[in-house]
Structures are given as structure tokens and as C-alpha cells.
Write an enzyme that holds these catalytic residues in place. Structure first.
Site, PDB file in Angstrom:
ATOM      1  N   ASP A   1      36.794  38.131  33.403  1.00  0.00           N
ATOM      2  CA  ASP A   1      37.403  37.425  34.531  1.00  0.00           C
ATOM      3  C   ASP A   1      36.373  37.427  35.658  1.00  0.00           C
ATOM      4  O   ASP A   1      36.045  38.483  36.202  1.00  0.00           O
ATOM      5  CB  ASP A   1      38.693  38.143  34.964  1.00  0.00           C
ATOM      6  CG  ASP A   1      39.378  37.414  36.113  1.00  0.00           C
ATOM      7  OD1 ASP A   1      38.876  36.356  36.555  1.00  0.00           O
ATOM      8  OD2 ASP A   1      40.436  37.900  36.573  1.00  0.00           O
TER       9      ASP A   1
ATOM     10  N   TRP B   1      43.918  43.577  38.966  1.00  0.00           N
ATOM     11  CA  TRP B   1      44.625  42.570  39.762  1.00  0.00           C
ATOM     12  C   TRP B   1      46.077  42.498  39.271  1.00  0.00           C
ATOM     13  O   TRP B   1      46.318  42.422  38.061  1.00  0.00           O
ATOM     14  CB  TRP B   1      43.918  41.214  39.612  1.00  0.00           C
ATOM     15  CG  TRP B   1      44.572  40.084  40.344  1.00  0.00           C
ATOM     16  CD1 TRP B   1      45.036  40.103  41.621  1.00  0.00           C
ATOM     17  CD2 TRP B   1      44.831  38.769  39.836  1.00  0.00           C
ATOM     18  NE1 TRP B   1      45.558  38.867  41.950  1.00  0.00           N
ATOM     19  CE2 TRP B   1      45.447  38.035  40.870  1.00  0.00           C
ATOM     20  CE3 TRP B   1      44.597  38.144  38.610  1.00  0.00           C
ATOM     21  CZ2 TRP B   1      45.833  36.704  40.720  1.00  0.00           C
ATOM     22  CZ3 TRP B   1      44.977  36.822  38.459  1.00  0.00           C
ATOM     23  CH2 TRP B   1      45.589  36.113  39.505  1.00  0.00           C
TER      24      TRP B   1
ATOM     25  N   LYS C   1      37.219  31.303  45.652  1.00  0.00           N
ATOM     26  CA  LYS C   1      36.568  32.117  46.667  1.00  0.00           C
ATOM     27  C   LYS C   1      35.160  31.624  46.967  1.00  0.00           C
ATOM     28  O   LYS C   1      34.803  31.417  48.119  1.00  0.00           O
ATOM     29  CB  LYS C   1      36.535  33.583  46.215  1.00  0.00           C
ATOM     30  CG  LYS C   1      37.738  34.385  46.616  1.00  0.00           C
ATOM     31  CD  LYS C   1      39.051  33.995  45.941  1.00  0.00           C
ATOM     32  CE  LYS C   1      39.131  34.450  44.518  1.00  0.00           C
ATOM     33  NZ  LYS C   1      40.470  34.325  43.929  1.00  0.00           N
TER      34      LYS C   1
HETATM   35  N1  PLA Z   1      41.253  37.058  38.936  1.00  0.00           N
HETATM   36  C1  PLA Z   1      41.152  37.981  39.914  1.00  0.00           C
HETATM   37  C2  PLA Z   1      40.535  39.291  39.608  1.00  0.00           C
HETATM   38  C3  PLA Z   1      41.636  37.676  41.201  1.00  0.00           C
HETATM   39  O1  PLA Z   1      41.527  38.596  42.153  1.00  0.00           O
HETATM   40  C4  PLA Z   1      42.232  36.428  41.458  1.00  0.00           C
HETATM   41  C5  PLA Z   1      42.765  36.081  42.802  1.00  0.00           C
HETATM   42  C6  PLA Z   1      42.275  35.507  40.390  1.00  0.00           C
HETATM   43  C7  PLA Z   1      41.775  35.860  39.161  1.00  0.00           C
HETATM   44  C8  PLA Z   1      42.857  34.144  40.502  1.00  0.00           C
HETATM   45  O2  PLA Z   1      42.536  33.386  41.550  1.00  0.00           O
HETATM   46  P1  PLA Z   1      42.729  31.816  41.564  1.00  0.00           P
HETATM   47  O3  PLA Z   1      43.785  31.458  40.574  1.00  0.00           O
HETATM   48  O4  PLA Z   1      43.130  31.506  42.949  1.00  0.00           O
HETATM   49  O5  PLA Z   1      41.394  31.266  41.180  1.00  0.00           O
HETATM   50  N2  PLA Z   1      43.250  37.136  43.604  1.00  0.00           N
HETATM   51  C9  PLA Z   1      43.657  36.926  45.000  1.00  0.00           C
HETATM   52  C10 PLA Z   1      44.748  35.892  45.141  1.00  0.00           C
HETATM   53  C11 PLA Z   1      42.478  36.452  45.819  1.00  0.00           C
HETATM   54  C12 PLA Z   1      45.999  36.090  44.345  1.00  0.00           C
HETATM   55  O6  PLA Z   1      46.491  37.205  44.183  1.00  0.00           O
HETATM   56  O7  PLA Z   1      46.483  35.060  43.860  1.00  0.00           O
HETATM   57  C13 PLA Z   1      44.105  38.290  45.554  1.00  0.00           C
HETATM   58  O8  PLA Z   1      44.430  38.368  46.746  1.00  0.00           O
HETATM   59  O9  PLA Z   1      44.076  39.285  44.787  1.00  0.00           O
END
Ligand code: PLA
Length: 424
Positions: free
Chosen positions: A234, A153, A270
């Protein structure tokens, strides 16, 4: 019209730049848009009625609308009858954190039974990662390096860097097989310095949608034990991978049952659709209640200067659902429903791409797990799709499957097919 517009357009920046030259912030360089949230900004600017946003991982219903879970609506009704707006404690709503830990670790977990899980509410998953990073930077005695899967991510690297850790990578994804590079992963774990910190996506790996099998998790756990590495989980998608919250907790529960001490970040963005409510938890398994109390006292000292204490409303919603047998089972059904809708879109997308004789092998669309599909589309193809077809995704070719539905999937697959054939 144009003759007037042009000189005006030129004059405006000159006037601004004179003022800017006197400003304290004149040397602040413009930063790039966020790789994920920037996609939403571009989507919002697009006025075409066919536009589709597959950037951010946010669930959409069969009509492309944001989805408030019925269990969440019921929980909100219940909490609207009672409750003040006082500050929460620094580590959040105690019944929420207790129930969140139970959801992740399971009722059979030895550290939970032994009152040895230090836990705090967090500003969703991102906040949990940041608290965890800051705590480890301050107290983890053996290393200041965290290894992240490649790719991972996009926000992981800045979160851990800003927390004061050094960030390195380990092999995870094999472009050739569009699957897990298990041999590379194992070799990289083996060659890390002992006691390094390793970030693991507990389920529904983002962005690849490729997870280890249960047998592979067992091997990973064994290597991590041999090398005394520290597993930092995570878990942002519990329930979204398989539709079952307990199946998706396999890796975390297996590691804990094997005696690993773990760090765990949870998000309810989510699986409860509580995105903007920012509900999450960070926890560490410790040796005993006395050590747990010491660790929690230091978590408070990390958190207090960051944001003092966490928001109330979302934690009350999650806690109400997790604490009520009826709402809990209703919610489990809703998680399953969301996961199943995503899986049905995978099948439909695969069938369409094959029917349209799209060059390449598309089996990964169906085999990948969770919210995303790592399509294999190249950055120029994603750019062409945005500019010519009004379809938005991240530049690495990741699509949020939940953005697809019966109304837009045909247009989407036709456009992808054309992009891959080079005629868009
Ligand atoms: N960890 C991972 C692997 C994630 O994909 C995301 C969110 C988070 C943590 C953190 O999410 P939160 O703080 O909203 O609980 N990833 C998203 C959103 C869904 C983003 O980038 O903020 C994404 O589109 O990858």
C-alpha cells in the site's frame, strides 16, 4: 426558554419512534462514527475559534488552508482546452496508468520494460486496495489470509474483510521504544503459513510514522522470499516520507528487483493533493505480456460490476503532470515543499514540548516519518483535548502533522503539555 425546550425535545423522539416502528429499517442499529472521518464531523460541529483538526491526513498550508498544488492548477488549465466527457475504459485512462506505474516501479523495472505489469486506474488508494482484495480473494491460489501490521490504517481491516479475505496481524510497532519491533516482525513473518499474503506500507507507515530502514527492508524481502509470502504494497504517501518520490519507492523497487511478484496500491490523494478527485492505481507484476493480458481481463471483470469505470478528471490531471517534463519537475518541488513543511512542524513541536517541560520523551515526534505523528497520547487525553481545548485527533493519539502551522502550534503544544501533566 428551557421549560419549553425540554418537553419539545422529549416529544420529538416519541413521534419519530412510532413512525420508525412501522419502517422497514426499524431493526437497523446505529453504527459508530468512523474512527478517522468521524473526527472531522466532530471538528465541524465545534464553534470555538481556537479549534484545530489533526484527524484526517489532509495537507494544509502554512495558514491552515487546503492546498491546491500550482502544478495541478496548470494541468487543469491545459485539460480545460480539450477533452470530452466520454466514459473511460474499465481500467481507466491508459496514459495515466502507464505513467503511474512508471512513477512507482521506476524506468529500470524489469516487469515494466517487459510489458508485464497489469494495471488499472482505481478510486484512489482505497479503491485500489478493494480491487486488489477482491482480485486476490478470487484468484490468489494459495491462501485467503492477509496479514496486516499491528497497528495499521483503520480502514484496512474492513476493506479486506469485505473483499472476502481473512485478516490477521503481525507485530510491527513497539510501544516501549516507540519504534519498529523488528525482531517481532521478523519472527511473525517466519511463523506465517507459507504463501500467505502480507500487507506492507511502502513508506510513511500510517498511523505510526515508523518505517523500516533500507537494510531492514532487504531483510524483510529475504524472509518473504524464503517463506514464499506474497507482498501486497500500500503506497498512499509516495514522496511524503522523504520528499523524494524515488527514495520513497525504495521498498517496492527493491522487492521487484529481487524477483518478487507484487501487488501495489497507489494513491494520488496526498502527493498531488487530489483527495476528492479520487485518483489511484492498482497493479500486479506478472510473468509476461500474455499473462498480464489475462490478469487485466479479470481485473475488468472484478471492476465492471463495482463501479463500471473510473472518474475522468483527476486521472487527466495526474496524467498531464506525470507526462510533462516541466510540470513533473514543478510537482516534485511541491511534494518536497509539503514534506519539508511537515518536518519543520515536527522540529517546532518537539522544541515546544521540551521547553514546556512536558513529562516523557518526545524524540519520536522528530524521528517519525510522513504525514502523521503517533504521539503516545492516551485516549482519555485525546478526549480531554477535544472537550477542553477544541483540538481533534484520532483516539489512538495520532496527529496529522500537516494540520499544524505557525499560528496554532504554540496553542497546540501548550494544550498537549497540560493534558500530559493532567491539568486540562
Ligand atoms: N492507505 C493508507 C495507509 C492511508 O492512510 C489512506 C488514507 C489510504 C490508503 C487511502 O486513501 P485514499 O483512498 O484517499 O487514496 N488515510 C487517510 C484518510 C489520509 C482516510 O482515512 O480516509 C487518513 O487520515 O488516515
Amino acid at each position: 426558554m428551557q421549560a419549553i425546550a425540554r418537553p419539545l425535545a422529549r416529544a420529538a423522539p416519541r413521534a419519530l419512534s412510532r413512525a420508525a416502528a412501522l419502517s422497514t429499517w426499524s431493526a437497523v442499529p446505529a453504527g459508530p462514527p468512523d474512527a478517522i472521518l468521524g473526527v472531522t464531523e466532530a471538528f465541524k460541529r465545534d464553534q470555538d475559534p481556537r479549534k484545530i483538526n489533526l484527524g484526517v491526513g489532509a495537507y494544509r498550508d502554512g495558514n491552515g488552508k487546503p492546498f491546491v498544488l500550482p502544478s495541478v492548477k496548470k494541468a487543469e488549465e491545459i485539460i480545460s482546452q480539450s477533452g470530452d466527457k466520454e466514459y473511460l475504459p474499465i481500467t481507466g485512462l491508459p496514459e495515466f496508468t502507464r505513467r503511474a506505474a512508471l512513477l512507482a516501479y521506476g524506468a529500470e523495472s524489469a516487469p515494466l520494460k517487459g510489458n508485464a505489469v497489469a494495471v488499472t486506474q482505481s478510486i484512489s488508494g482505497t479503491g485500489a486496495l478493494r480491487i486488489g482484495g477482491a482480485f486476490l480473494a478470487r484468484f490468489y491460489p494459495h491462501s485467503k489470509t492477509i496479514y496486516l501490521p499491528t497497528p495499521t490504517w483503520g480502514n484496512h481491516t474492513p476493506i479486506f474483510r469485505d473483499s472476502g479475505l481473512e485478516v490477521k496481524g503481525y507485530r510491527y510497532y513497539d510501544k516501549k521504544t516507540v519504534g519498529l519491533d523488528f525482531e517481532g516482525l521478523k519472527a511473525d513473518l517466519q511463523s506465517m503459513p507459507e504463501k500467505s499474503i502480507v500487507l506492507l506500507h511502502a513508506c510513511a507507515h500510517n498511523p505510526t510514522g515508523v518505517d523500516p530502514t533500507q537494510a531492514q527492508w532487504i531483510e524483510i524481502s529475504n524472509i518473504i522470499k524464503e517463506k514464499s509470502l506474497f507482498p501486497f504494497f500500500d503506497m498512499a504517501y509516495q514522496g511524503f516520507a522523504s520528499g523524494s518520490t524515488s527514495k520513497d519507492a525504495f521498498a517496492v523497487r527493491h522487492f521487484v528487483s529481487e524477483g518478487h511478484q507484487v501487488a501495489l496500491c497507489q494513491s494520488f490523494a496526498k502527493n498531488m493533493g487530489l483527495y476528492g478527485e479520487r485518483v489511484g492505481a492498482f497493479s500486479l507484476t506478472t510473468a509476461d505480456p500474455e499473462e498480464k493480458a489475462r490478469v487485466e481481463s479479470q481485473l475488468k471483470i472484478v471492476i465492471r460490476p463495482m463501479y463500471s469505470n473510473p472518474p475522468l478528471h483527476g486521472a487527466r490531471i495526474a496524467s498531464t503532470i506525470l507526462g510533462s517534463p516541466e510540470l513533473y519537475s514543478e510537482w516534485e518541488g511541491e511534494v518536497k515543499g509539503m514534506a519539508e513543511r511537515i518536518i519543520s512542524m515536527r522540529d517546532r513541536l518537539y522544541d515546544n514540548l521540551v521547553a514546556q517541560k512536558t513529562p516523557g520523551e518526545w524524540g519520536h515526534i522528530k524521528s517519525q516519518i510522513g504525514m502523521f505523528s503517533f504521539t503516545g497520547l492516551t485516549t482519555p487525553q485525546t478526549k480531554a483535548l477535544a472537550e477542553k481545548a477544541h483540538i481533534y485527533m484520532t483516539a489512538d493519539g495520532r496527529i496529522s502533522m500537516a494540520g499544524l502551522n505557525a499560528h496554532n502550534i504554540d496553542y497546540f503544544s501548550e494544550s498537549v503539555s497540560r493534558a500530559v501533566k493532567g491539568d486540562i
